[in-house]
Design an enzyme around this catalytic site. Structure first.
Site, PDB file in Angstrom:
ATOM      1  N   GLY A 115       4.474  17.763   4.587  1.00 21.81           N
ATOM      2  CA  GLY A 115       5.301  19.015   4.122  1.00 21.81           C
ATOM      3  C   GLY A 115       6.608  19.172   4.821  1.00 21.81           C
ATOM      4  O   GLY A 115       7.385  19.521   4.223  1.00 21.81           O
TER       5      GLY A 115
ATOM      6  N   HIS B 191      22.073   5.295  31.995  1.00 18.65           N
ATOM      7  CA  HIS B 191      22.732   6.577  31.751  1.00 18.65           C
ATOM      8  C   HIS B 191      24.038   6.257  30.858  1.00 18.65           C
ATOM      9  O   HIS B 191      24.589   5.068  31.296  1.00 18.65           O
ATOM     10  CB  HIS B 191      23.270   7.119  33.199  1.00 18.65           C
ATOM     11  CG  HIS B 191      23.912   8.395  33.167  1.00 18.65           C
ATOM     12  ND1 HIS B 191      23.716   9.666  32.669  1.00 18.65           N
ATOM     13  CD2 HIS B 191      25.502   8.574  33.276  1.00 18.65           C
ATOM     14  CE1 HIS B 191      24.660  10.438  32.669  1.00 18.65           C
ATOM     15  NE2 HIS B 191      25.751   9.676  33.060  1.00 18.65           N
TER      16      HIS B 191
ATOM     17  N   GLY C 272       0.707  -1.144  -0.005  1.00 18.25           N
ATOM     18  CA  GLY C 272      -0.061  -0.222  -0.060  1.00 18.25           C
ATOM     19  C   GLY C 272       0.899   1.219   0.114  1.00 18.25           C
ATOM     20  O   GLY C 272       1.991   1.229  -0.386  1.00 18.25           O
TER      21      GLY C 272
ATOM     22  N   LEU D  59      -2.738   6.852  10.022  1.00 16.73           N
ATOM     23  CA  LEU D  59      -1.581   6.542  10.387  1.00 16.73           C
ATOM     24  C   LEU D  59      -1.208   4.950  10.157  1.00 16.73           C
ATOM     25  O   LEU D  59      -2.246   3.899  10.423  1.00 16.73           O
ATOM     26  CB  LEU D  59      -1.110   6.788  11.975  1.00 16.73           C
ATOM     27  CG  LEU D  59      -0.951   8.087  12.185  1.00 16.73           C
ATOM     28  CD1 LEU D  59      -1.104   8.239  13.811  1.00 16.73           C
ATOM     29  CD2 LEU D  59       0.189   8.794  11.571  1.00 16.73           C
TER      30      LEU D  59
ATOM     31  N   THR E  17      -8.876   0.011   1.757  1.00 12.83           N
ATOM     32  CA  THR E  17      -8.512   0.727   0.440  1.00 12.83           C
ATOM     33  C   THR E  17      -7.668   1.729   0.565  1.00 12.83           C
ATOM     34  O   THR E  17      -7.378   2.819  -0.217  1.00 12.83           O
ATOM     35  CB  THR E  17      -9.605   0.728  -0.457  1.00 12.83           C
ATOM     36  OG1 THR E  17     -10.790   1.254   0.471  1.00 12.83           O
ATOM     37  CG2 THR E  17     -10.187  -0.568  -0.947  1.00 12.83           C
TER      38      THR E  17
HETATM   39  P1  FAD Z   1      -2.914   2.191   2.263  1.00 11.64           P
HETATM   40  O1  FAD Z   1      -1.535   1.903   2.791  1.00 11.64           O
HETATM   41  O2  FAD Z   1      -3.354   3.556   1.550  1.00 11.64           O
HETATM   42  O3  FAD Z   1      -3.178   0.807   1.286  1.00 11.64           O
HETATM   43  C1  FAD Z   1      -4.558   0.893   0.514  1.00 11.64           C
HETATM   44  C2  FAD Z   1      -4.228  -0.264  -0.421  1.00 11.64           C
HETATM   45  O4  FAD Z   1      -5.223  -0.397  -1.185  1.00 11.64           O
HETATM   46  C3  FAD Z   1      -3.409   0.348  -1.704  1.00 11.64           C
HETATM   47  O5  FAD Z   1      -2.243  -0.542  -1.959  1.00 11.64           O
HETATM   48  C4  FAD Z   1      -4.392   0.297  -2.812  1.00 11.64           C
HETATM   49  O6  FAD Z   1      -3.788   0.129  -4.084  1.00 11.64           O
HETATM   50  C5  FAD Z   1      -5.297  -0.656  -2.499  1.00 11.64           C
HETATM   51  N1  FAD Z   1      -6.696  -0.689  -3.166  1.00 11.64           N
HETATM   52  C6  FAD Z   1      -7.520   0.448  -3.018  1.00 11.64           C
HETATM   53  N2  FAD Z   1      -8.734   0.320  -3.616  1.00 11.64           N
HETATM   54  C7  FAD Z   1      -8.320  -1.114  -3.970  1.00 11.64           C
HETATM   55  C8  FAD Z   1      -9.327  -1.918  -4.715  1.00 11.64           C
HETATM   56  N3  FAD Z   1     -10.563  -1.476  -4.854  1.00 11.64           N
HETATM   57  N4  FAD Z   1      -8.981  -3.148  -4.956  1.00 11.64           N
HETATM   58  C9  FAD Z   1      -8.096  -3.648  -4.526  1.00 11.64           C
HETATM   59  N5  FAD Z   1      -6.917  -2.818  -4.108  1.00 11.64           N
HETATM   60  C10 FAD Z   1      -7.321  -1.582  -3.552  1.00 11.64           C
HETATM   61  N6  FAD Z   1       2.251   6.869   8.613  1.00 11.64           N
HETATM   62  C11 FAD Z   1       2.819   6.528   9.568  1.00 11.64           C
HETATM   63  O7  FAD Z   1       2.171   5.954  10.861  1.00 11.64           O
HETATM   64  N7  FAD Z   1       3.949   6.624   9.745  1.00 11.64           N
HETATM   65  C12 FAD Z   1       4.692   7.388   8.819  1.00 11.64           C
HETATM   66  O8  FAD Z   1       6.010   7.473   8.904  1.00 11.64           O
HETATM   67  C13 FAD Z   1       3.978   7.917   7.609  1.00 11.64           C
HETATM   68  N8  FAD Z   1       4.646   8.243   6.396  1.00 11.64           N
HETATM   69  C14 FAD Z   1       3.746   8.669   5.343  1.00 11.64           C
HETATM   70  C15 FAD Z   1       4.682   9.588   4.585  1.00 11.64           C
HETATM   71  C16 FAD Z   1       3.915   9.572   3.405  1.00 11.64           C
HETATM   72  C17 FAD Z   1       4.415  10.337   2.050  1.00 11.64           C
HETATM   73  C18 FAD Z   1       2.452   9.223   3.565  1.00 11.64           C
HETATM   74  C19 FAD Z   1       1.717   9.567   1.943  1.00 11.64           C
HETATM   75  C20 FAD Z   1       1.699   8.810   4.249  1.00 11.64           C
HETATM   76  C21 FAD Z   1       2.399   8.466   5.394  1.00 11.64           C
HETATM   77  N9  FAD Z   1       2.150   7.633   6.284  1.00 11.64           N
HETATM   78  C22 FAD Z   1       2.943   7.209   7.702  1.00 11.64           C
HETATM   79  C23 FAD Z   1       0.696   7.272   6.477  1.00 11.64           C
HETATM   80  C24 FAD Z   1       0.287   5.949   6.124  1.00 11.64           C
HETATM   81  O9  FAD Z   1       1.131   5.549   4.841  1.00 11.64           O
HETATM   82  C25 FAD Z   1      -1.310   5.338   5.979  1.00 11.64           C
HETATM   83  O10 FAD Z   1      -1.818   5.784   7.263  1.00 11.64           O
HETATM   84  C26 FAD Z   1      -1.244   4.062   5.795  1.00 11.64           C
HETATM   85  O11 FAD Z   1      -0.731   3.477   4.575  1.00 11.64           O
HETATM   86  C27 FAD Z   1      -2.654   3.742   5.711  1.00 11.64           C
HETATM   87  O12 FAD Z   1      -2.784   2.125   5.608  1.00 11.64           O
HETATM   88  P2  FAD Z   1      -4.079   1.375   5.034  1.00 11.64           P
HETATM   89  O13 FAD Z   1      -3.677  -0.139   4.907  1.00 11.64           O
HETATM   90  O14 FAD Z   1      -5.488   2.038   5.607  1.00 11.64           O
HETATM   91  O15 FAD Z   1      -4.186   2.082   3.414  1.00 11.64           O
HETATM   92  P1  NAD Z   2      -1.684  17.061   7.485  1.00  7.48           P
HETATM   93  O1  NAD Z   2      -3.016  16.776   7.973  1.00  7.48           O
HETATM   94  O2  NAD Z   2      -0.762  16.370   8.247  1.00  7.48           O
HETATM   95  O3  NAD Z   2      -1.267  18.546   7.059  1.00  7.48           O
HETATM   96  C1  NAD Z   2      -2.068  19.188   6.165  1.00  7.48           C
HETATM   97  C2  NAD Z   2      -1.690  20.548   6.877  1.00  7.48           C
HETATM   98  O4  NAD Z   2      -2.023  21.446   5.528  1.00  7.48           O
HETATM   99  C3  NAD Z   2      -2.242  20.928   7.928  1.00  7.48           C
HETATM  100  O5  NAD Z   2      -1.475  21.679   8.570  1.00  7.48           O
HETATM  101  C4  NAD Z   2      -3.407  22.111   7.366  1.00  7.48           C
HETATM  102  O6  NAD Z   2      -3.913  23.172   8.185  1.00  7.48           O
HETATM  103  C5  NAD Z   2      -2.710  22.744   6.028  1.00  7.48           C
HETATM  104  N1  NAD Z   2      -3.683  22.974   5.124  1.00  7.48           N
HETATM  105  C6  NAD Z   2      -4.975  22.455   4.709  1.00  7.48           C
HETATM  106  N2  NAD Z   2      -5.422  23.313   3.666  1.00  7.48           N
HETATM  107  C7  NAD Z   2      -4.630  24.392   3.248  1.00  7.48           C
HETATM  108  C8  NAD Z   2      -4.603  25.340   2.539  1.00  7.48           C
HETATM  109  N3  NAD Z   2      -5.793  25.613   1.771  1.00  7.48           N
HETATM  110  N4  NAD Z   2      -3.662  26.155   2.470  1.00  7.48           N
HETATM  111  C9  NAD Z   2      -2.459  25.916   3.248  1.00  7.48           C
HETATM  112  N5  NAD Z   2      -2.480  24.912   4.141  1.00  7.48           N
HETATM  113  C10 NAD Z   2      -3.435  24.119   4.282  1.00  7.48           C
HETATM  114  O7  NAD Z   2      -1.581  16.190   6.145  1.00  7.48           O
HETATM  115  P2  NAD Z   2      -0.341  15.619   5.339  1.00  7.48           P
HETATM  116  O8  NAD Z   2       0.843  16.136   5.778  1.00  7.48           O
HETATM  117  O9  NAD Z   2      -0.792  15.848   3.926  1.00  7.48           O
HETATM  118  O10 NAD Z   2      -0.303  14.351   5.612  1.00  7.48           O
HETATM  119  C11 NAD Z   2      -1.669  13.350   5.081  1.00  7.48           C
HETATM  120  C12 NAD Z   2      -1.694  12.369   6.067  1.00  7.48           C
HETATM  121  O11 NAD Z   2      -0.454  11.347   6.168  1.00  7.48           O
HETATM  122  C13 NAD Z   2      -1.708  12.841   7.591  1.00  7.48           C
HETATM  123  O12 NAD Z   2      -2.897  12.383   8.339  1.00  7.48           O
HETATM  124  C14 NAD Z   2      -0.585  12.133   8.065  1.00  7.48           C
HETATM  125  O13 NAD Z   2      -0.923  11.408   9.510  1.00  7.48           O
HETATM  126  C15 NAD Z   2      -0.136  10.927   7.207  1.00  7.48           C
HETATM  127  N6  NAD Z   2       1.167  11.022   7.473  1.00  7.48           N
HETATM  128  C16 NAD Z   2       1.847  10.419   8.488  1.00  7.48           C
HETATM  129  C17 NAD Z   2       3.266  10.559   8.484  1.00  7.48           C
HETATM  130  C18 NAD Z   2       4.108  10.161   9.915  1.00  7.48           C
HETATM  131  O14 NAD Z   2       3.411   9.594  10.678  1.00  7.48           O
HETATM  132  N7  NAD Z   2       5.341  10.563  10.077  1.00  7.48           N
HETATM  133  C19 NAD Z   2       4.055  11.324   7.585  1.00  7.48           C
HETATM  134  C20 NAD Z   2       3.394  11.803   6.462  1.00  7.48           C
HETATM  135  C21 NAD Z   2       1.996  11.369   6.260  1.00  7.48           C
END
Ligand code: FAD
Ligand code: NAD
Length: 466
Positions: A185, A444, A40, A319, A143
């Protein structure tokens, strides 16, 4: 037609973990994934690749900015080879997704590659490399999510991009404009400013990381400012336009003035939206709410009683570890067990350096709930371990109930906080008081001593080293 006890749609950390737990509990399990690699968002375009780039860029920053103070001299220039850095990231991703293939085989889970869509409550059509129809008594929707966008922005995915493209750029941007000062960001902003890009963060709210404790936002903001990033808070983006190789962003500030920014890349990171495209949820009677989330009850059961949903596609924090907990929860619920998730104790981490991590209530939440609390805070700079490594920025803050001393929230920014937060989660799961934490031994010299000291500070202001 093949029949299963459980079919899971989506192979992210929610889906693949749910499938493993179902298989462990003796259920015949299928996993459907539309892409050719499993894992995913998290493994392919999220957690793992972003952390790989954060680590690589951190090494570069150490080499160029901090080696010298440690007495390490590098003859000649230290250079970034972005192509190699991105290739290494991809190798980490490939190895990790390959690991999921192995786990599926090991647990005898049938994997189907193709889009899964509901025919009715017990039948799923698969359309992709694998085609056909399967039947399952129970179905778990996992999904996930996709990047959100603002209605007026046209993402060309070349220069006006989401995190997915930002993880595979072919050049280091000269000036990256980031819309949204949230987790994505800031993590990717740090990657690119370390590599030499000028970075401007435009945030709608009055601080970065607006949902975290305000003290953490303030401290991380200082780090970005020190790195010469422009931090534009309380700015409402109005337009984003591509002009040749430039991107022009216009935003309105608090005074109502329109401010213009020109960069060569614009990363749109304003959140993510639940993903249900092509699922035909309505054919199974599965309700989707006005926010696009699949509606679930406390058992993560949808409006169709044999169908469950987990992870980013349902309410709550987006997450990976939250999705995993829900995957295990649903598998055990289906097996007749009585699992439990305390959503208040799901930690949040931002993998910048210093790392930011939190669990439980923020001061803002405690105030809003009229809960009386005490604060114990301890700075990393007072730790021998922090001075030895040169990682002196940040602090640990413990919030404890004023009368019972129970720990209600722990908020930290500093070196290794992503790992340190596990101690706070453990303590809070066992409903520890601040004094409990202050009375057990912490090795420590370690960064973890900041937790003990913050707990001492919360217990009658008894910190020993400040
Ligand atoms: P996903 O990981 O989105 O997986 C869903 C899967 O379902 C995908 O592979 C998709 O192709 C598949 N799918 C969708 N529809 C269908 C369908 N109809 N049939 C078959 N397959 C389908 N979270 C953290 O906790 N720590 C982090 O450090 C972190 N870093 C992140 C960094 C970035 C840049 C991003 C974008 C996200 C990050 N996240 C992080 C968030 C994390 O990736 C998501 O919360 C997590 O992947 C959600 O898991 P999920 O299983 O719900 O869905
Ligand atoms: P986010 O919700 O963390 O941040 C989005 C930011 O955009 C917020 O601060 C919000 O106020 C701002 N924003 C919204 N509309 C705006 C606008 N019109 N103009 C300017 N600012 C605006 O979302 P993200 O950074 O896109 O991450 C998406 C999801 O992925 C989050 O829910 C996050 O939990 C998950 N994620 C988690 C990790 C991690 O756990 N380390 C890393 C990456 C992503």
């Amino acid at each position: 037609m093949k029949s299963y006890d459980v079919a899971v749609i989506g192979s992210g950390p929610g889906g693949y973990v749910a499938a493993i737990r179902c298989a462990q509990l003796g259920m015949k399990t299928a996993l459907i994934e539309k892409y050719s690699t499993l894992g995913g968002t998290c493994l392919n375009v999220g957690c793992i690749p972003s952390k790989a780039l954060l680590s690589s860029s951190h090494h570069y920053e150490e080499a160029t900015k901090h080696f010298e103070e440690h007495g390490i001299e590098i003859p000649g220039d230290v250079k970034v080879n972005l192509e190699k850095m991105i290739a290494r990231k991809q190798a980490v991703v490939d190895q990790t997704t390959g690991g999921i293939d192995f786990l599926m085989k090991k647990n005898n889970i049938d994997v189907f590659e193709g889009l899964g869509s509901f025919i009715d409550t017990t039948h799923i059509k698969i359309d992709g490399k694998d085609t056909g129809e399967i039947e399952a008594k129970k179905i778990i929707i996992a999904t996930g999510s996709k990047p959100s966008n603002l209605p007026f922005i046209e993402l060309d995915k070349e220069r006006i991009i989401t995190s997915t493209e930002a993880l595979k750029l072919k050049e280091i941007p000269k000036h990256m404009i980031i819309i949204g000062g949230g987790v994505i960001g800031l993590e990717l902003g740090q990657v690119y400013y370390r590599l030499g890009a000028e970075v401007t963060v435009i945030e709608y709210m009055d601080r970065i990381l607006p949902t975290m404790d305000a003290g953490l936002s303030k401290e991380l903001n200082k780090v970005f400012k020190k790195a010469k990033c422009k931090m534009m808070m309380s700015h409402k983006v109005q337009s984003v336009e591509r002009k040749g190789d430039d991107v022009v962003v216009k935003a309105e500030n608090k005074k109502g003035e329109v401010v213009e920014f020109t960069g060569d890349y614009c990363l749109v990171s304003v959140g993510r939206r639940p993903y249900t495209d092509g699922l035909n949820a309505e054919f199974a009677g599965v309700k989707i709410n006005e926010r696009g989330q699949i509606e679930v009850n406390e058992y993560l059961q949808t409006s169709a009683s044999n169908i469950y949903a987990i992870g980013d596609v349902v309410r709550g924090a987006m997450l990976a570890h939250k999705a995993e907990e829900e995957g295990v929860f649903v598998a055990e619920t289906i097996a007749g067990q009585k699992p439990h998730i305390d959503y208040n104790l799901i930690p949040g981490v931002v993998y910048t350096w210093p790392e930011v991590a939190a669990v439980g209530k923020t001061e803002e939440e405690l105030k809003a709930e009229s809960i009386e609390y005490k604060v114990g805070q301890f700075p990393f700079r007072a730790l021998g371990r922090a001075r030895a490594s040169g990682d002196i920025d940040g602090f640990v803050k413990i919030l404890a109930d004023k009368s019972t001393d129970e720990v209600l929230g722990v908020h930290m920014i500093g070196a290794r906080c992503a790992d340190l937060i596990a101690e706070a989660v453990t303590a809070m799961e066992f409903r520890a008081s601040a004094e409990d934490i202050s009375r057990y031994s912490h090795a420590h010299p370690t960064f973890a001593e900041a937790i003990k000291e913050a707990a001492l500070a919360a217990t009658d202001n008894r910190a020993l080293h400040v």
